[in-house]
Design a protein around this motif. Structure first.
Motif, PDB file in Angstrom:
ATOM      1  N   MET A 128      49.080  41.814  48.161  1.00  0.00           N
ATOM      2  CA  MET A 128      47.842  41.785  47.381  1.00  0.00           C
ATOM      3  C   MET A 128      46.823  42.776  47.926  1.00  0.00           C
ATOM      4  N   VAL A 129      46.691  42.830  49.249  1.00  0.00           N
ATOM      5  CA  VAL A 129      45.757  43.776  49.853  1.00  0.00           C
ATOM      6  C   VAL A 129      46.181  45.211  49.541  1.00  0.00           C
ATOM      7  N   ALA A 130      47.482  45.472  49.658  1.00  0.00           N
ATOM      8  CA  ALA A 130      47.978  46.824  49.382  1.00  0.00           C
ATOM      9  C   ALA A 130      47.723  47.221  47.937  1.00  0.00           C
ATOM     10  N   LEU A 131      47.972  46.317  46.999  1.00  0.00           N
ATOM     11  CA  LEU A 131      47.781  46.642  45.584  1.00  0.00           C
ATOM     12  C   LEU A 131      46.306  46.815  45.244  1.00  0.00           C
ATOM     13  N   ALA A 132      45.441  46.029  45.858  1.00  0.00           N
ATOM     14  CA  ALA A 132      44.011  46.160  45.594  1.00  0.00           C
ATOM     15  C   ALA A 132      43.459  47.472  46.126  1.00  0.00           C
ATOM     16  N   ASN A 133      44.165  48.089  47.081  1.00  0.00           N
ATOM     17  CA  ASN A 133      43.681  49.308  47.713  1.00  0.00           C
ATOM     18  C   ASN A 133      44.599  50.498  47.463  1.00  0.00           C
ATOM     19  N   THR A 134      45.357  50.474  46.407  1.00  0.00           N
ATOM     20  CA  THR A 134      46.218  51.610  46.060  1.00  0.00           C
ATOM     21  C   THR A 134      45.623  52.378  44.888  1.00  0.00           C
ATOM     22  N   ARG A 135      45.742  51.823  43.695  1.00  0.00           N
ATOM     23  CA  ARG A 135      45.103  52.410  42.524  1.00  0.00           C
ATOM     24  C   ARG A 135      44.431  51.283  41.755  1.00  0.00           C
ATOM     25  N   SER A 136      43.444  51.609  40.946  1.00  0.00           N
ATOM     26  CA  SER A 136      42.721  50.569  40.212  1.00  0.00           C
ATOM     27  C   SER A 136      43.642  49.806  39.267  1.00  0.00           C
ATOM     28  N   VAL A 137      44.648  50.487  38.712  1.00  0.00           N
ATOM     29  CA  VAL A 137      45.557  49.828  37.790  1.00  0.00           C
ATOM     30  C   VAL A 137      46.521  48.886  38.506  1.00  0.00           C
ATOM     31  N   ALA A 166      41.253  37.940  50.754  1.00  0.00           N
ATOM     32  CA  ALA A 166      40.093  38.192  49.905  1.00  0.00           C
ATOM     33  C   ALA A 166      39.234  39.331  50.444  1.00  0.00           C
ATOM     34  N   VAL A 167      39.195  39.480  51.767  1.00  0.00           N
ATOM     35  CA  VAL A 167      38.415  40.569  52.358  1.00  0.00           C
ATOM     36  C   VAL A 167      39.000  41.914  51.950  1.00  0.00           C
ATOM     37  N   GLY A 168      40.329  42.044  52.085  1.00  0.00           N
ATOM     38  CA  GLY A 168      40.968  43.300  51.702  1.00  0.00           C
ATOM     39  C   GLY A 168      40.859  43.578  50.219  1.00  0.00           C
ATOM     40  N   VAL A 169      41.004  42.539  49.396  1.00  0.00           N
ATOM     41  CA  VAL A 169      40.878  42.719  47.945  1.00  0.00           C
ATOM     42  C   VAL A 169      39.454  43.108  47.578  1.00  0.00           C
ATOM     43  N   ALA A 170      38.487  42.484  48.243  1.00  0.00           N
ATOM     44  CA  ALA A 170      37.087  42.804  47.958  1.00  0.00           C
ATOM     45  C   ALA A 170      36.771  44.257  48.290  1.00  0.00           C
ATOM     46  N   LEU A 171      37.332  44.762  49.383  1.00  0.00           N
ATOM     47  CA  LEU A 171      37.124  46.166  49.735  1.00  0.00           C
ATOM     48  C   LEU A 171      37.708  47.086  48.665  1.00  0.00           C
TER      49      LEU A 171
END
Length: 538
Positions: free
Chosen positions: A235-244, A282-287
């Motif tokens: 989840m952290v990786a996907l939230a910080n890869t591309r917006s899609v 949630a911290v990584g996703v929020a970033l």
């Protein structure tokens, strides 16, 4: 000594077995992906120059796009000169008959900082910060190959985590077979280049597989802690890869949830391990979300979409784009299997025929099951593969034109294929000689298809692919040679593929071998037993 189920000793044994499985799969996938990295000429991956420049800039602290540094072709950054001039390496792209020998050598000492231009200015810096690290202490072609290999290792971690998680299902064999089918030559190829698309695909697969295992064990999550961690990291990786990428994550969660009951989903939020993981995640996703918000106010032209068909005239309306995507849905299947390079290096038709057959078998097997819930879950996954890219392209057509490629939909493709395996996983996996013979035939053919595809792509860059056969030229007069030569890479790739097939066969049929000992050798090696000795009375 027997191990009592549920005891700490049993949990330690399971953890050790899972770790060994993960390490074995990771080593195998890493080797195959690294071979693809070496076999593919520099900048032969889609949009690789702009992503390499972005990585070199981010690792040097150039993260945000600033006013005055953003122009019509992207963002201007300060990177080593050999990286800023990588566009010269693409002289063979879009020309199948031209070898990679036209590309100039990448100078080792050309490392002074100069202006480079990247159209990936809006992309999240996390992937680039990791991949760009080798460029800080290496130079020239070795630095770029090292960046590729590091990217491949990251992808291999997530693929291995996803496959290891599937092994913890109660009926894992069919899902693992489906996962093996989903790892097409295109998946291995993309995983070995410098492009965040590689991490996006791998992390989606890991998140989906991990979430399936977590839902199935929602009442005893302590026995599948690695799967919980896999979901969190994905989840952290996907939230910080591309917006899609968050769209792919949402699709993975929805499809996985449909395979189980609502109570399995709600039970997760009563578990302390899940709550802690969600809090940290949630911290990584929020970033990642914060980055997307910041980029809404980025300077104009900070990140134009790479490689698209422009829609400057504005003639194509969103509904036309949606219908066009639906009309082209089956055209993208070839890109799921193997259209390498900048969409100009297709695999031979024999490879497409084999994978199309496997995909049709997977599709038809779903309709042999009687549980409507499982069928619906797969049909939803299939519908997402068809509709979600169409909707997204319709939303983008007015601003950037037709940019969609099959590789963008690969996360949904993996979800659909693995979802098919989940649908018929309760059907008994037959053992015995007939099943072994059929599986052996399919696996050996799959290995040959992988090798043929790998060799065909090498041929495209070594001697080119003109309108006539030139296989003999690869031996007599190769125009270009990759590191370790094309012959060496092919032998290593073949060895790796046969090891992978042997591992899968041994998993499906414990105690059996992909290449059984011939009968006459078995007789020769059979230990000689002497005559039975009569047993006297005690």
């Amino acid at each position: 000594m027997s191990i009592i189920p549920g005891t700490p000793a049993d949990q330690a044994h399971r953890t050790g077995a899972a770790t060994g499985t993960f390490v074995g799969i990771f080593a195998l996938l890493s080797g195959l992906m690294i071979l693809w990295s070496l076999a593919t000429p520099l900048m032969a991956y889609p949009d690789e120059p702009v992503h390499t420049i972005k990585a070199a800039a981010v690792v040097r602290g150039q993260i945000l796009s600033e006013t005055g540094k953003s122009f019509g072709h992207g963002v201007h950054v300060q990177v080593p000169s050999y990286i800023a001039n990588l566009q010269a390496q693409t002289c063979f792209t879009f020309h199948r008959e031209k070898t990679a020998a036209c590309a100039p050598n990448v100078p080792m000492d050309d490392d002074y900082l100069t202006i480079g231009v990247t159209s990936a200015g809006l992309y999240n810096p996390m992937y680039y910060w990791i991949v760009g690290f080798p460029s800080l202490f290496m130079s020239g072609a070795p630095a770029i190959f090292a960046m590729r290999i590091l990217s491949a290792l990251i992808s291999a971690v997530f693929y291995a985590a996803g496959l290891t998680a599937l092994n913890r299902l109660r009926h894992p064999k069919w899902p693992i077979v489906a996962a093996a089918i989903s790892i097409t030559p295109m998946v291995l190829f993309l995983a070995s280049g410098i492009n965040p698309n590689s991490l996006e695909i791998a992390a989606t697969m890991a998140a989906f597989c991990g979430f399936l295992v977590v839902l199935e064990n929602s009442s005893q999550l302590k026995v599948v802690r690695p799967a919980v961690i896999t979901v969190g990291l994905s989840m952290v990786a996907l939230a910080n890869t591309r917006s899609v990428s968050l769209v792919w994550l949402l699709c993975a969660v929805v499809v996985a949830s449909l395979f189980y009951k609502w109570k399995d989903f709600t039970a997760l939020f009563r578990n302390r391990l899940v709550l802690v993981t969600v809090g940290v995640t949630a911290v990584g996703v929020a970033l990642g979300l914060l980055w997307n918000v910041l980029m809404l106010n980025a300077p104009p032209a900070a990140g134009e979409a790479p490689l698209g068909i422009s829609n400057a005239t504005g003639d194509v309306k969103p509904y036309n784009a949606f219908l066009t995507m639906l009309d082209r849905a089956f055209d993208f299947v070839t890109q799921y299997i193997g259209v390498m390079g900048w969409l100009e290096s297709s695999l031979p038709q024999a490879v497409f025929m084999f994978w199309n057959m496997l995909l049709m078998l997977v599709l038809l097997f779903v309709f042999l099951i009687r549980r409507w819930r499982l069928q619906i879950a797969f049909l939803v996954a299939l519908g997402m593969l068809l509709l979600v890219p169409s909707v997204m392209q319709a939303l983008l057509v007015s601003s950037v034109g037709f940019i969609w490629q099959g590789r963008y939909s690969l996360p949904l493709f993996l979800i659909a294929v693995i979802g098919a395996g989940m649908s018929f996983r309760f059907r008994r996996f037959r053992l015995g000689r007939p099943a072994e013979s059929m599986t052996r035939l399919f696996l050996v053919t799959a290995v040959l298809a992988h090798i043929y595809g790998f060799l065909y792509v090498l041929r495209r860059y070594v001697v080119g692919i003109p309108d006539f056969g030139n296989w003999q030229t690869m031996i007599t007069n190769p125009g270009w040679q990759p590191p370790l030569t094309w012959e060496g890479l092919t032998l290593l790739y073949a060895a790796g593929m046969f090891v992978a097939a042997s591992m899968l066969f041994g998993y499906l049929f414990p105690g059996s071998s992909l290449f059984p000992t011939p009968r006459f050798l078995a007789r020769l090696t059979k230990p000689v037993q002497g005559p039975a000795r009569p047993q006297g009375n005690a």
